[in-house]
Design a protein around this motif. Sequence first.
Motif, PDB file in Angstrom:
ATOM      1  N   LEU A 126      35.913  20.175  -0.655  1.00 23.12           N
ATOM      2  CA  LEU A 126      35.906  21.547  -0.934  1.00 23.12           C
ATOM      3  C   LEU A 126      34.555  22.065  -0.786  1.00 23.12           C
ATOM      4  O   LEU A 126      34.317  23.396  -0.906  1.00 23.12           O
ATOM      5  N   GLY A 127      33.712  21.341  -0.272  1.00 23.16           N
ATOM      6  CA  GLY A 127      32.177  22.020   0.033  1.00 23.16           C
ATOM      7  C   GLY A 127      31.580  21.946  -1.418  1.00 23.16           C
ATOM      8  O   GLY A 127      32.030  21.965  -2.328  1.00 23.16           O
ATOM      9  N   THR A 128      30.157  22.409  -1.350  1.00 21.64           N
ATOM     10  CA  THR A 128      29.423  22.471  -2.431  1.00 21.64           C
ATOM     11  C   THR A 128      29.197  23.837  -2.824  1.00 21.64           C
ATOM     12  O   THR A 128      29.813  24.754  -2.095  1.00 21.64           O
ATOM     13  N   ALA A 129      28.752  24.043  -4.138  1.00 24.00           N
ATOM     14  CA  ALA A 129      28.744  25.408  -4.812  1.00 24.00           C
ATOM     15  C   ALA A 129      27.631  25.488  -5.831  1.00 24.00           C
ATOM     16  O   ALA A 129      27.035  24.483  -6.287  1.00 24.00           O
ATOM     17  N   ASP A 130      27.039  26.461  -6.034  1.00 24.37           N
ATOM     18  CA  ASP A 130      26.037  27.005  -7.132  1.00 24.37           C
ATOM     19  C   ASP A 130      26.575  27.077  -8.391  1.00 24.37           C
ATOM     20  O   ASP A 130      25.846  26.663  -9.249  1.00 24.37           O
ATOM     21  N   LEU A 131      27.870  27.482  -8.395  1.00 30.24           N
ATOM     22  CA  LEU A 131      28.476  27.591  -9.854  1.00 30.24           C
ATOM     23  C   LEU A 131      30.062  27.087  -9.584  1.00 30.24           C
ATOM     24  O   LEU A 131      30.741  27.309  -8.612  1.00 30.24           O
ATOM     25  N   VAL A 132      30.425  26.344 -10.416  1.00 32.43           N
ATOM     26  CA  VAL A 132      31.894  25.782 -10.614  1.00 32.43           C
ATOM     27  C   VAL A 132      32.396  26.049 -11.806  1.00 32.43           C
ATOM     28  O   VAL A 132      31.890  25.766 -12.853  1.00 32.43           O
ATOM     29  N   TRP A 133      33.425  26.847 -12.015  1.00 31.59           N
ATOM     30  CA  TRP A 133      34.114  27.414 -13.034  1.00 31.59           C
ATOM     31  C   TRP A 133      35.538  26.855 -13.179  1.00 31.59           C
ATOM     32  O   TRP A 133      36.184  26.943 -12.182  1.00 31.59           O
ATOM     33  N   SER A 134      35.802  26.287 -14.128  1.00 35.15           N
ATOM     34  CA  SER A 134      37.340  25.691 -14.562  1.00 35.15           C
ATOM     35  C   SER A 134      37.672  26.149 -16.058  1.00 35.15           C
ATOM     36  O   SER A 134      36.797  25.578 -16.737  1.00 35.15           O
ATOM     37  N   SER A 135      38.651  26.826 -15.756  1.00 30.93           N
ATOM     38  CA  SER A 135      39.317  27.165 -17.427  1.00 30.93           C
ATOM     39  C   SER A 135      40.658  26.644 -17.456  1.00 30.93           C
ATOM     40  O   SER A 135      41.746  26.710 -16.939  1.00 30.93           O
ATOM     41  N   LYS A 136      40.530  25.764 -18.632  1.00 30.99           N
ATOM     42  CA  LYS A 136      42.006  25.225 -19.252  1.00 30.99           C
ATOM     43  C   LYS A 136      42.612  24.317 -17.953  1.00 30.99           C
ATOM     44  O   LYS A 136      43.904  24.272 -18.103  1.00 30.99           O
ATOM     45  N   ALA A 137      41.996  23.865 -17.187  1.00 30.11           N
ATOM     46  CA  ALA A 137      42.586  23.055 -16.019  1.00 30.11           C
ATOM     47  C   ALA A 137      42.306  21.552 -16.173  1.00 30.11           C
ATOM     48  O   ALA A 137      43.266  20.700 -15.872  1.00 30.11           O
ATOM     49  N   VAL A 154      30.230  18.346  -7.028  1.00 32.06           N
ATOM     50  CA  VAL A 154      30.114  19.469  -5.971  1.00 32.06           C
ATOM     51  C   VAL A 154      29.261  20.364  -6.068  1.00 32.06           C
ATOM     52  O   VAL A 154      28.950  21.090  -5.079  1.00 32.06           O
ATOM     53  N   LEU A 155      28.556  20.053  -7.161  1.00 34.17           N
ATOM     54  CA  LEU A 155      27.268  21.016  -7.292  1.00 34.17           C
ATOM     55  C   LEU A 155      26.110  20.768  -6.440  1.00 34.17           C
ATOM     56  O   LEU A 155      25.775  19.764  -6.318  1.00 34.17           O
ATOM     57  N   ARG A 156      25.493  22.094  -6.166  1.00 29.98           N
ATOM     58  CA  ARG A 156      24.287  21.794  -5.584  1.00 29.98           C
ATOM     59  C   ARG A 156      23.203  21.713  -6.445  1.00 29.98           C
ATOM     60  O   ARG A 156      23.448  21.826  -7.689  1.00 29.98           O
ATOM     61  N   PRO A 157      21.816  20.954  -6.119  1.00 26.11           N
ATOM     62  CA  PRO A 157      20.979  20.877  -7.242  1.00 26.11           C
ATOM     63  C   PRO A 157      20.647  22.100  -7.921  1.00 26.11           C
ATOM     64  O   PRO A 157      20.517  23.076  -7.174  1.00 26.11           O
TER      65      PRO A 157
END
Length: 305
Positions: A126-137, A154-157
């Motif tokens: 999936l690659g990295t991200a600065d913000l990961v959001w997940s709702s009701k998953a 998955v988050l970047r520092p």
Amino acid sequence: MSTHSAHGHGHHHGSGHGSTEIDWEVMAAHLERNGEIQLPVLSRTATRLRELLGPEHEVRRVLDIGSGPGVMTCVLAEAFADAETVAVDGAPGLLDHALARAERLGLGGRIATRHAELPEGLDDGLGTADLVWSSKAVHHLGDQQGALDALAGVLRPGGLLAVAEAGLPMRFLPRDIGIGKPGLQARLDAVQEHWFEVMRAELPGSAAVVEDWPAMLGRAGLTEVGGFTFLLDLPAPLGEPARAFLHAHLTRLREAMGENLDAEDRKTLDVLIDPEAPEGILRRPDAFLLSATTVFTGIRPPVGA
């Protein structure tokens, strides 16, 4: 795999008589309608996430895990204007809805989609991200702690993980509605909780865990763990979009879980979903919509912290 689907959070699981299988494609219109009703809450949530990240953290990539038809994906794209926002879901039809919504809102060039089955897809580039959001998953995954561990990975520092879980059951009718036995909503809650328990038990790799979300985020290696709750408060009399949402919600409850209610409650539900009945949800003046969405957050520690 998708979001906006919880048993007692103003949304609804289930697609057949007693089935815990979910046809996300069929649910697309219902999910998008629900998301649009929740837009005030979603917008406030995105603003809070931006505040939690702080002005010093450059947000270049945002992942919406279990994005459904992309309502929150578009909200996040608007809130983080300099970032690439990616809708991630296991239902290609819902990702098509997300792209179409982005085009309608003028965000077409800013939103990408990624087809990924969860939880397997979390380890699949999936690659990295600065913000990961997940709702009701996450609660649709057998190993909820393992899912949070993967999302945190998955988050970047300095990046932020935000999961919308828990909250409060939606309320939309008085205790005594003048037909049937008073207290219908409490009995609907109980039926949905039973459905949810069965659904969780049937998931591959289902593992029981105390659903202490802040503690789970901490075990995933995150710091500055916290949570916040926003209310959606639409008083009576309701407008047409909220009534249409509630009608769809009650119709799906009747279809999927009606056999778990007694005959009187089934009859009451039939009246509530009758478009011609003055006591029906589409016409009655006392219908309202009150729900509470809780978001839990944690930060991946910066390198050397």
